[in-house]
Design an enzyme around this catalytic site. Structure first.
Site, short mmCIF file in Angstrom:
data_model
loop_
_atom_site.label_atom_id
_atom_site.label_comp_id
_atom_site.label_asym_id
_atom_site.label_seq_id
_atom_site.Cartn_x
_atom_site.Cartn_y
_atom_site.Cartn_z
N LYS A 76 78.10 22.09 51.91
CA LYS A 76 77.88 21.39 50.65
C LYS A 76 77.67 22.39 49.51
O LYS A 76 77.26 22.02 48.43
CB LYS A 76 76.65 20.48 50.75
CG LYS A 76 76.94 19.17 51.47
CD LYS A 76 75.83 18.17 51.24
CE LYS A 76 76.17 16.82 51.87
NZ LYS A 76 75.13 15.81 51.63
N ARG A 77 77.97 23.65 49.79
CA ARG A 77 77.81 24.62 48.72
C ARG A 77 78.75 24.28 47.58
O ARG A 77 79.92 23.99 47.78
CB ARG A 77 78.12 26.03 49.24
CG ARG A 77 77.05 26.60 50.15
CD ARG A 77 77.46 27.96 50.65
NE ARG A 77 78.68 27.87 51.46
CZ ARG A 77 79.39 28.93 51.81
NH1 ARG A 77 79.02 30.13 51.42
NH2 ARG A 77 80.47 28.78 52.55
#
Length: 495
Positions: free
Chosen positions: A258-259
């Site tokens: 989810k960076r």
């Protein structure tokens, strides 16, 4: 749906760009609403003030709007007066009202514990290898003690009072019967000391007031569901149906990052993935049409017709970038020529080498011919021009590549001479792909390699390229003859 009026929502937090998992959640809610002639609501849940990203509140609806529209919510006027506003930070008084109601009814209580005390309790529990949770210090404060603290304006939060033993059991549309022991459910904070609600309180209050009938969200929210059910029961409200979607996984089965930027929808669009292809791709991440159907390419309308929550998988869905590339290539192949040109030009203009090319090769008519040849080779629009740069700039030709197999330079010069001769007599008004293909194939006869291979290399400088008649059609008669002559000169220097 037993004549029930379906109402679903997409409620992202403005903590960054839209994740592909968020797009899938929004899509499934949209499809479910459209399938059952219901209502799709879009609201913003911005209670996590520490993680807010500037402009995300504006960018999220901008991005979703590229793919499909919503019926109620942010930027909509329908029902806004009765159910809005649709941004949680603009509804603080609503949450305070319902938190106070729970306290008055004994379903919640004020907690005056300091952050230092809570941290100390947590460390003690960890040392004893116990689950970390609130120890209930303020659960049984007398009314007098609470009143005294309130008069002193002592900082406090409001916590839900979780009572009783046993389990919280609910029927999830995707996962079937799910059970959580109340022993694992903490007295969670409902209202923070700054007056902002936590996700749990705001989520439940908003879903109730907005009449949400089905909560379709990611699997990561599954552990929060028993807390929400306890809240619904504390208020005496009807509980919506839940459907928790499978996690998105990397090919190695690890959770998809989810960076920010790694899996941002905006990033995929910027790379030249078409919205229709990306939407088609995420629709298949954890869902299939069922019935043994093998269809892989769906329009939005076809997805609405085929969608069924019963066909969502329980197991994680692998994000296969190769599948996305394949799907995107199929959509590019089927784009109308004018649309392909319009969508491709912005990507061409970003190419460092494009700026310095001859002006005639920047004209729409020329670029359109290039795209006609390159379309079937494109996986994403950002690749435009990369595999056929020789159609825009003069290629560097390695003379050792020109001869076919064991042919000599002299034989190759002769073959190129034949090609140049037959092409030189083709009138400009007959310089068309089909005409050129016919002429070159008839001239080569059974010796296609002897004639067409050196012609291909002369025109492109590459071992692999579109057929020489396609290259010749794009670059035009004069440039074609010049490149053949230049290749012959290079070979002559080898003799």
């Amino acid at each position: 749906m037993d004549n029930e009026t379906v109402r679903v929502r997409f409620a992202p937090s403005p903590t960054g760009y839209l994740h592909v998992g968020g797009l899938r959640t929004a899509l499934y809610n949209y499809l479910f609403a459209r399938k059952h002639k219901g209502t799709f609501i879009f609201r913003i849940e911005d209670t996590d003030r520490n993680r807010l990203v500037e402009d995300a509140k504006e960018k999220l609806p901008d991005t979703i709007g590229i793919f499909f529209d919503w019926d109620e919510g942010i930027r909509k006027t329908k029902n806004a007066a009765e159910q809005g506003p649709y941004i949680q930070s603009e509804r603080l008084e609503v949450y305070r009202k319902y938190a106070d109601e729970l306290v008055e009814r004994g379903k919640a209580y004020p907690c005056f514990c300091s952050a230092d005390r809570l941290e100390a309790v947590r460390k003690e529990q960890e040392a004893r290898k116990e689950p970390t949770r609130y120890d209930g210090c303020c659960r049984d404060l007398s009314k007098e003690e609470v009143a005294d603290r309130m008069r002193e304006n002592a900082p406090h939060v409001v916590r839900l009072r979780v009572e009783g033993m046993g389990d919280v059991v609910f029927d999830d549309i995707v996962r079937g019967t799910v059970s959580f022991s109340k022993k694992t459910i903490d007295d969670q904070v409902l209202l923070k000391s700054d007056g902002f609600p936590t996700y749990h309180l705001a989520n439940v209050v908003d879903d109730h007031l907005m009449g949400i009938t089905h909560v379709i969200r990611g699997e990561e929210w599954l552990p929060s569901t028993p807390k929400h059910i306890i809240l619904y029961e504390a208020f005496g409200w009807d509980i919506p149906r839940f459907a928790h979607l499978p996690l998105l996984l990397n090919p190695d089965r690890s959770k998809l990052s989810k960076r920010q930027g790694d899996v941002a929808v905006e990033e995929y669009l910027a790379k030249g993935y078409l919205p229709e292809a990306l939407l088609n791709f995420v629709a298949l991440l954890g869902w299939n049409p069922g019935g043994g159907k093998t269809q892989e390419i769906f329009s939005l309308g076809e997805l609405v017709s085929a969608f069924d929550l019963a066909h969502i998988h329980k197991g994680g869905a692998v994000f296969d970038a190769r599948k996305l590339d394949w799907l995107n290539a199929q959509y590019i192949k089927n784009l109308p020529a004018e649309e392909l040109l319009t969508k491709s030009l912005p990507f061409l203009l970003k190419k460092p080498w494009f700026d310095g090319i001859d002006a005639s090769r920047k004209e729409s008519e020329y670029v359109d011919r290039v795209l006609t040849v390159e379309r079937d080779r494109l996986q994403k629009l950002s690749d435009v021009g990369d595999s056929v740069r020789f159609l825009f700039v003069e290629p560097t030709v390695d003379p050792t590549l020109l001869p076919w197999k064991k042919n000599t330079p002299k034989e190759t010069i002769a073959a190129l001479g034949v090609m140049r001769e037959v092409l030189s007599i083709v009138p400009e008004n007959e310089w068309m792909r089909e005409r050129l293909e016919t002429i070159l194939l008839e001239t080569a006869g059974e010796k296609k390699g002897d004639f067409l291979w050196p012609l291909r290399v002369a025109l492109s400088g590459e071992k692999q390229s579109p057929p020489p008649f396609e290259i010749a059609w794009v670059i035009g008669k004069q440039t074609t003859l010049e490149r053949i002559e230049n290749a012959g000169t290079l070979l002559g220097n080898m003799v």
